[in-house]
Design a protein around this motif. Structure first.
Motif, PDB file in Angstrom:
ATOM      1  N   SER A 553       0.827  -1.208   0.000  1.00  9.65           N
ATOM      2  CA  SER A 553       0.000   0.000   0.000  1.00  9.65           C
ATOM      3  C   SER A 553       0.859   1.255   0.000  1.00  9.65           C
ATOM      4  CB  SER A 553      -0.930   0.002   1.218  1.00  9.65           C
ATOM      5  OG  SER A 553      -0.188  -0.039   2.430  1.00  9.65           O
ATOM      6  N   LEU A 554       1.973   1.219   0.746  1.00  6.43           N
ATOM      7  CA  LEU A 554       2.846   2.385   0.830  1.00  6.43           C
ATOM      8  C   LEU A 554       3.453   2.698  -0.536  1.00  6.43           C
ATOM      9  CD1 LEU A 554       3.677   4.055   3.385  1.00  6.43           C
ATOM     10  CD2 LEU A 554       5.857   2.856   3.282  1.00  6.43           C
ATOM     11  N   VAL A 555       3.939   1.668  -1.203  1.00  8.25           N
ATOM     12  CA  VAL A 555       4.564   1.840  -2.512  1.00  8.25           C
ATOM     13  C   VAL A 555       3.528   2.275  -3.544  1.00  8.25           C
ATOM     14  CG1 VAL A 555       5.645   0.577  -4.401  1.00  8.25           C
ATOM     15  CG2 VAL A 555       6.467   0.259  -2.073  1.00  8.25           C
ATOM     16  N   GLY A 556       2.348   1.676  -3.488  1.00  9.87           N
ATOM     17  CA  GLY A 556       1.294   2.058  -4.422  1.00  9.87           C
ATOM     18  C   GLY A 556       0.903   3.514  -4.271  1.00  9.87           C
ATOM     19  N   SER A 557       0.802   3.953  -3.032  1.00  7.06           N
ATOM     20  CA  SER A 557       0.437   5.344  -2.775  1.00  7.06           C
ATOM     21  C   SER A 557       1.522   6.297  -3.265  1.00  7.06           C
ATOM     22  CB  SER A 557       0.206   5.558  -1.276  1.00  7.06           C
ATOM     23  OG  SER A 557      -0.891   4.791  -0.808  1.00  7.06           O
ATOM     24  N   ALA A 558       2.791   5.994  -2.932  1.00  6.08           N
ATOM     25  CA  ALA A 558       3.897   6.867  -3.329  1.00  6.08           C
ATOM     26  C   ALA A 558       4.000   6.973  -4.849  1.00  6.08           C
ATOM     27  CB  ALA A 558       5.208   6.347  -2.737  1.00  6.08           C
ATOM     28  N   THR A 559       3.782   5.862  -5.540  1.00  4.09           N
ATOM     29  CA  THR A 559       3.844   5.859  -7.002  1.00  4.09           C
ATOM     30  C   THR A 559       2.726   6.706  -7.594  1.00  4.09           C
ATOM     31  OG1 THR A 559       4.728   3.618  -6.916  1.00  4.09           O
ATOM     32  CG2 THR A 559       3.891   4.379  -9.033  1.00  4.09           C
ATOM     33  N   SER A 560       1.526   6.545  -7.054  1.00  3.20           N
ATOM     34  CA  SER A 560       0.381   7.312  -7.554  1.00  3.20           C
ATOM     35  C   SER A 560       0.598   8.800  -7.347  1.00  3.20           C
ATOM     36  CB  SER A 560      -0.894   6.869  -6.830  1.00  3.20           C
ATOM     37  OG  SER A 560      -1.124   5.494  -7.016  1.00  3.20           O
ATOM     38  N   ILE A 561       1.141   9.171  -6.198  1.00  3.45           N
ATOM     39  CA  ILE A 561       1.381  10.580  -5.887  1.00  3.45           C
ATOM     40  C   ILE A 561       2.400  11.178  -6.848  1.00  3.45           C
ATOM     41  CG2 ILE A 561       2.430  12.076  -4.138  1.00  3.45           C
ATOM     42  CD1 ILE A 561       1.033  10.137  -2.074  1.00  3.45           C
ATOM     43  N   ALA A 562       3.392  10.381  -7.243  1.00  4.32           N
ATOM     44  CA  ALA A 562       4.407  10.868  -8.179  1.00  4.32           C
ATOM     45  C   ALA A 562       3.858  11.040  -9.587  1.00  4.32           C
ATOM     46  CB  ALA A 562       5.596   9.903  -8.194  1.00  4.32           C
ATOM     47  N   MET A 563       3.022  10.119 -10.039  1.00  3.08           N
ATOM     48  CA  MET A 563       2.624  10.082 -11.442  1.00  3.08           C
ATOM     49  C   MET A 563       1.314  10.804 -11.751  1.00  3.08           C
ATOM     50  SD  MET A 563       3.858   6.264 -12.595  1.00  3.08           S
ATOM     51  CE  MET A 563       3.882   6.758 -14.321  1.00  3.08           C
ATOM     52  N   ALA A 564       0.422  10.894 -10.763  1.00  2.00           N
ATOM     53  CA  ALA A 564      -0.901  11.457 -11.022  1.00  2.00           C
ATOM     54  C   ALA A 564      -0.871  12.867 -11.602  1.00  2.00           C
ATOM     55  CB  ALA A 564      -1.743  11.417  -9.745  1.00  2.00           C
ATOM     56  N   PRO A 565       0.018  13.786 -11.137  1.00  2.00           N
ATOM     57  CA  PRO A 565       0.027  15.131 -11.726  1.00  2.00           C
ATOM     58  C   PRO A 565       0.366  15.146 -13.215  1.00  2.00           C
ATOM     59  CG  PRO A 565       1.176  15.142  -9.614  1.00  2.00           C
ATOM     60  CD  PRO A 565       0.936  13.705  -9.979  1.00  2.00           C
ATOM     61  N   PHE A 566       1.021  14.087 -13.702  1.00  2.00           N
ATOM     62  CA  PHE A 566       1.409  14.024 -15.107  1.00  2.00           C
ATOM     63  C   PHE A 566       0.382  13.281 -15.961  1.00  2.00           C
ATOM     64  CE2 PHE A 566       5.262  14.336 -12.603  1.00  2.00           C
ATOM     65  CZ  PHE A 566       6.006  15.297 -13.257  1.00  2.00           C
ATOM     66  N   THR A 567      -0.114  12.157 -15.439  1.00  2.00           N
ATOM     67  CA  THR A 567      -0.974  11.276 -16.241  1.00  2.00           C
ATOM     68  C   THR A 567      -2.438  11.348 -15.858  1.00  2.00           C
ATOM     69  OG1 THR A 567      -0.672   9.410 -14.728  1.00  2.00           O
ATOM     70  CG2 THR A 567       0.955   9.674 -16.475  1.00  2.00           C
ATOM     71  N   GLY A 568      -2.728  11.964 -14.703  1.00  2.00           N
ATOM     72  CA  GLY A 568      -4.095  11.921 -14.193  1.00  2.00           C
ATOM     73  C   GLY A 568      -4.263  10.669 -13.367  1.00  2.00           C
ATOM     74  N   PRO A 569      -5.096  10.706 -12.330  1.00  2.00           N
ATOM     75  CA  PRO A 569      -5.273   9.564 -11.431  1.00  2.00           C
ATOM     76  C   PRO A 569      -5.730   8.308 -12.141  1.00  2.00           C
ATOM     77  CG  PRO A 569      -6.245  11.546 -10.496  1.00  2.00           C
ATOM     78  CD  PRO A 569      -5.876  11.876 -11.905  1.00  2.00           C
ATOM     79  N   ALA A 570      -6.593   8.459 -13.137  1.00  2.00           N
ATOM     80  CA  ALA A 570      -7.148   7.270 -13.806  1.00  2.00           C
ATOM     81  C   ALA A 570      -6.041   6.448 -14.455  1.00  2.00           C
ATOM     82  CB  ALA A 570      -8.185   7.676 -14.840  1.00  2.00           C
ATOM     83  N   GLY A 571      -5.056   7.144 -15.071  1.00  2.00           N
ATOM     84  CA  GLY A 571      -3.969   6.428 -15.726  1.00  2.00           C
ATOM     85  C   GLY A 571      -3.133   5.645 -14.756  1.00  2.00           C
ATOM     86  N   VAL A 572      -2.909   6.204 -13.574  1.00  2.00           N
ATOM     87  CA  VAL A 572      -2.101   5.535 -12.556  1.00  2.00           C
ATOM     88  C   VAL A 572      -2.792   4.274 -12.073  1.00  2.00           C
ATOM     89  CG1 VAL A 572      -1.093   5.735 -10.257  1.00  2.00           C
ATOM     90  CG2 VAL A 572      -1.044   7.687 -11.821  1.00  2.00           C
ATOM     91  N   TYR A 573      -4.067   4.396 -11.728  1.00  2.00           N
ATOM     92  CA  TYR A 573      -4.757   3.274 -11.103  1.00  2.00           C
ATOM     93  C   TYR A 573      -5.119   2.184 -12.104  1.00  2.00           C
ATOM     94  CZ  TYR A 573      -4.764   5.832  -6.804  1.00  2.00           C
ATOM     95  OH  TYR A 573      -4.342   6.483  -5.674  1.00  2.00           O
ATOM     96  N   ALA A 574      -5.208   2.547 -13.375  1.00  2.00           N
ATOM     97  CA  ALA A 574      -5.504   1.530 -14.387  1.00  2.00           C
ATOM     98  C   ALA A 574      -4.294   0.646 -14.623  1.00  2.00           C
ATOM     99  CB  ALA A 574      -5.931   2.196 -15.690  1.00  2.00           C
ATOM    100  N   GLY A 575      -3.090   1.252 -14.558  1.00  2.00           N
ATOM    101  CA  GLY A 575      -1.892   0.501 -14.873  1.00  2.00           C
ATOM    102  C   GLY A 575      -1.323  -0.305 -13.738  1.00  2.00           C
ATOM    103  N   GLY A 576      -1.431   0.191 -12.513  1.00  2.00           N
ATOM    104  CA  GLY A 576      -0.836  -0.496 -11.377  1.00  2.00           C
ATOM    105  C   GLY A 576       0.684  -0.383 -11.407  1.00  2.00           C
ATOM    106  N   LEU A 577       1.349  -1.216 -10.598  1.00  2.00           N
ATOM    107  CA  LEU A 577       2.806  -1.139 -10.465  1.00  2.00           C
ATOM    108  C   LEU A 577       3.552  -2.045 -11.441  1.00  2.00           C
ATOM    109  CD1 LEU A 577       3.393  -1.057  -6.606  1.00  2.00           C
ATOM    110  CD2 LEU A 577       3.852   0.759  -8.242  1.00  2.00           C
ATOM    111  N   ALA A 578       2.865  -3.029 -11.995  1.00  2.00           N
ATOM    112  CA  ALA A 578       3.528  -4.012 -12.848  1.00  2.00           C
ATOM    113  C   ALA A 578       4.215  -3.325 -14.030  1.00  2.00           C
ATOM    114  CB  ALA A 578       2.513  -5.035 -13.353  1.00  2.00           C
ATOM    115  N   GLY A 579       5.490  -3.637 -14.226  1.00  2.00           N
ATOM    116  CA  GLY A 579       6.216  -3.108 -15.368  1.00  2.00           C
ATOM    117  C   GLY A 579       6.671  -1.679 -15.220  1.00  2.00           C
ATOM    118  N   THR A 580       6.496  -1.074 -14.057  1.00  2.00           N
ATOM    119  CA  THR A 580       6.904   0.308 -13.847  1.00  2.00           C
ATOM    120  C   THR A 580       8.269   0.360 -13.176  1.00  2.00           C
ATOM    121  OG1 THR A 580       5.893   0.461 -11.650  1.00  2.00           O
ATOM    122  CG2 THR A 580       4.500   0.982 -13.544  1.00  2.00           C
ATOM    123  N   ALA A 581       8.906   1.528 -13.269  1.00  2.18           N
ATOM    124  CA  ALA A 581      10.183   1.712 -12.584  1.00  2.18           C
ATOM    125  C   ALA A 581      10.008   1.547 -11.080  1.00  2.18           C
ATOM    126  CB  ALA A 581      10.741   3.102 -12.914  1.00  2.18           C
ATOM    127  N   ALA A 582       8.884   2.068 -10.561  1.00  2.00           N
ATOM    128  CA  ALA A 582       8.629   1.967  -9.123  1.00  2.00           C
ATOM    129  C   ALA A 582       8.536   0.512  -8.671  1.00  2.00           C
ATOM    130  CB  ALA A 582       7.340   2.703  -8.771  1.00  2.00           C
TER     131      ALA A 582
END
Length: 661
Positions: A553-582
């Protein structure tokens, strides 16, 4: 509605926004009553003059239909309030409910169960047979979230009878006199009863029925009064514990109505100030009772702030409002409840005999997590949660400032460090901004989706150093910052115009400030290990398993906080952590990184007491972050130099801020 895509039940699920549905219920309840009353009035008036009234039959039909549908709407609302609901995909604020659970038959069954539970609950607990005790316990457990069970039972009892029910039941296992033993056959079930009754009362407070409106108002009013009847002076019975003590022990489970929690908290803090101010005076010993009021955990339950803090942890909006609300302090000036509870209150030792309990303060830490992040502790932040409100951000600023002013406020209660680190993970851009020298454009480098916490550099340094002296605090800060930085690098690389520097310079800068951050918290952990003359624990399989529990949960939250301003929240939550740098960096911290040419993975952060190993771990993890984010070997190579510079520059900042004291 949509078919169940989780493969669990094959049912049909609908998306419900509990707050909006509750507003609709209020509107339907109010308007159908008005419609019905006015239709009857005009029908009667027109009939007097011999004018036809057929049209009003249709109006009355609509009013009758609305009245019939209200129970179904209420049932949907209470189903939507269940704490374990899954979010409805793609729509913020919505949760899933199974439409199969919405039926008039289910309502009728819950009402029938409520009638039986009320009969049992109104009996003197001492008169309940073991079978009746079991039956009542089971009725609570099976029906607390089945509308209209809770509101009917609790509303029928009333506020004072609810308190008396638990106070008497909680003491059934007490011997009648000195040297005697209790013959109560269900002593081992009192913890279950406390939990199930708590869940039932919590569910009931979310009802606005006339009986429950009165119950909530009365409960706040009688909190400072004994739950029993006082005997005649001078030797009469004291009346038992105060209502706040008993009620707060019914707040350890369940999702209470926010407005009730706020009203209750205001009254509780006012009484708490009075009680603790008089503690030590003749005939006053602070909070306490000879009655048994708690069977859950390792605390006596005599401090009513403990259970209340647990309730706030389950109700983030109420927690935010409570901690930022103000009351008069000892000097007559208004101060926030946060300042009173964290800086001034002397939390009483409420440990059970032979046990050491820090449940009260620890529960405050969990409540602060909810208040600052907008979600319950342990949950991943949603798209809505990461948009911090002005009040939430202001509370985090106050927390950082408070610890900076007096690090012992945390150091004396270091078990709060994991909660403070969890909070920090969701304010990582705010903390990174405070360390960044680019005052004009740092909001472009570290963007946020909502309000930003205003933090001075010296305060951030002293706060982070204090939190990281605790091993749990350090590990959560270390992991969340690395993951945040990796996600931020990936986002900045994909959006080269976001920050007014070439992409390679931007990545170098993030690498440097990652090293700086890791240098600050690494020094905190190293400093405390030296101070304690403690050997560092090796990162073994048990640590990995433990980190995996809180890390998701901690990693998921930190990743979303980093990416949401660029991609929008929907893009972050649709993709998840799989295959990401995080995701790659989190796995590397747990299991090691590839890349040195050997088959054996390179492990990081194996010995935090060794400053050189700590620095090498920060550098290697940062280099892997850059490679994962950009795919550029040259950038990853430069990142090693930048992270190393940042790590070493942290020492001067720590000295200048007097963080290591």
């Amino acid at each position: 509605m949509r078919p169940d895509d989780r493969g669990s039940s094959g049912g049909v699920f609908s998306g419900i926004d509990p707050d909006k549905l509750n507003g609709t219920i209020d509107s339907v309840r109010r308007d159908q009553s008005t419609l019905q009353d006015r239709a009857y009035y005009y029908k009667t008036q027109l009939a007097y003059y011999g004018i036809g009234t057929k049209e009003f039959a249709d109006v009355l039909h609509v009013a009758s239909w609305a009245q019939d549908e209200l129970p179904m709407l209420k049932r949907r609302y209470h189903l939507a309030m269940k704490m374990d609901n899954d979010p409805y995909p793609g729509v913020k604020g919505m949760v899933q409910i199974n439409e199969a659970a919405v039926s008039r038959a289910a309502n009728a069954a819950a009402a029938k169960a409520a009638k039986r539970a009320t009969e049992l609950a109104k009996k003197d607990p001492e008169d309940l047979s073991p079978d009746e005790f079991d039956e009542l316990n089971e009725l609570f457990a099976q029906n607390y979230d089945e509308y209209p069970f809770a509101e009917k039972v609790v509303g029928a009892l009333g506020a004072k009878k609810t308190l008396q029910l638990w106070e008497k039941m909680s003491n059934l296992d007490k011997p009648a006199g000195y040297g005697e033993t209790s013959d109560f056959a269900r002593a081992d079930k009192l913890d279950d009863m406390q939990k199930n009754l708590s869940l039932t009362v919590a569910a009931a407070t979310n009802s606005d029925s006339p009986a429950m409106k009165k119950w909530k108002k009365d409960m706040v009013a009688i909190g400072d009064q004994p739950v029993g009847e006082k005997g005649a002076p001078p030797y009469g019975d004291s009346g038992g514990p105060e209502g706040f003590i008993v009620m707060s022990n019914l707040m350890r489970y369940g999702d209470y109505d926010d407005k009730f929690l706020e009203d209750y908290g205001t009254a509780l803090v006012k009484e708490d100030r009075r009680i603790l101010e008089n503690a030590g005076q003749p005939y006053s010993s602070g909070w306490g009772t000879t009655s048994t009021v708690n069977h859950l955990g390792n605390d006596e339950g005599n401090d009513p702030l403990t259970g209340y803090m647990k309730a706030l942890a389950n109700s983030p909006d109420a927690a935010t409002n409570f901690f930022t609300a103000k009351q008069k302090g000892d000097d007559g000036k208004a101060e926030t409840n946060f300042k009173y509870l964290f800086e001034e209150r002397k939390w009483p030792d409420d440990s059970m005999p032979g046990k050491e309990s820090v449940t009260g303060l620890n529960s405050m830490g969990h409540a602060l997590e909810a208040a600052t992040t907008g979600h319950r502790p342990g949950e991943q932040a949603t798209a809505e949660d990461i948009k911090h409100s002005k009040e939430q951000a202001g509370l985090f600023s106050a927390l950082v400032k408070s610890v900076s002013e007096d690090q012992d406020r945390l150091r004396d209660h270091e078990f709060l460090s994991d909660s403070f680190a969890n909070i920090s993970a969701e304010y990582m851009p705010d903390l990174q901004r405070s360390l960044d020298a680019d005052v004009k454009y740092r909001d472009k480098l570290y963007p946020t989706s909502g309000a930003t916490a205003k933090i001075e550099r010296v305060d951030a340094l002293r706060f982070l150093h204090a939190v990281s002296r605790n091993e749990e605090g350090y590990e959560r800060l270390m992991v969340s910052q690395h993951v945040y930085a990796a996600a931020l690098m990936e986002a900045q690389a994909k959006h080269p115009d976001a920050y007014p520097q070439p992409t390679d310079v931007t990545i170098d800068k993030i690498a440097y400030e990652t090293g700086l951050f890791q240098g600050v918290i690494g020094d905190g952990q190293h400093f405390q290990a030296d101070k304690n003359d403690a050997d560092a624990n090796a990162r073994d399989g048990a640590w990995k398993e433990h980190a995996s529990l809180w890390g998701g949960s901690l990693v998921g939250s930190a990743t979303s906080i980093a990416m949401a301003p660029f991609t929008g929240p929907a893009g972050v939550y649709a993709g998840g952590l799989a295959g990401t740098a995080a995701g790659e960096i989190f796995s590397g911290i747990l299991d090691g990184f590839d890349g040195d040419g050997s088959e054996e993975k390179q492990q990081v952060y194996q010995n935090v007491k060794n400053a050189d190993q700590n620095e090498q771990s920060a550098i290697l993890t940062t280099q892997n972050s850059v490679k994962a984010a950009t795919g550029d070997d040259a950038a990853a190579s430069r990142a090693g130099d930048e992270a190393g510079k940042g790590f070493n520059d942290a020492g001067e900042l720590i000295r200048n801020s007097s963080a290591a004291e």
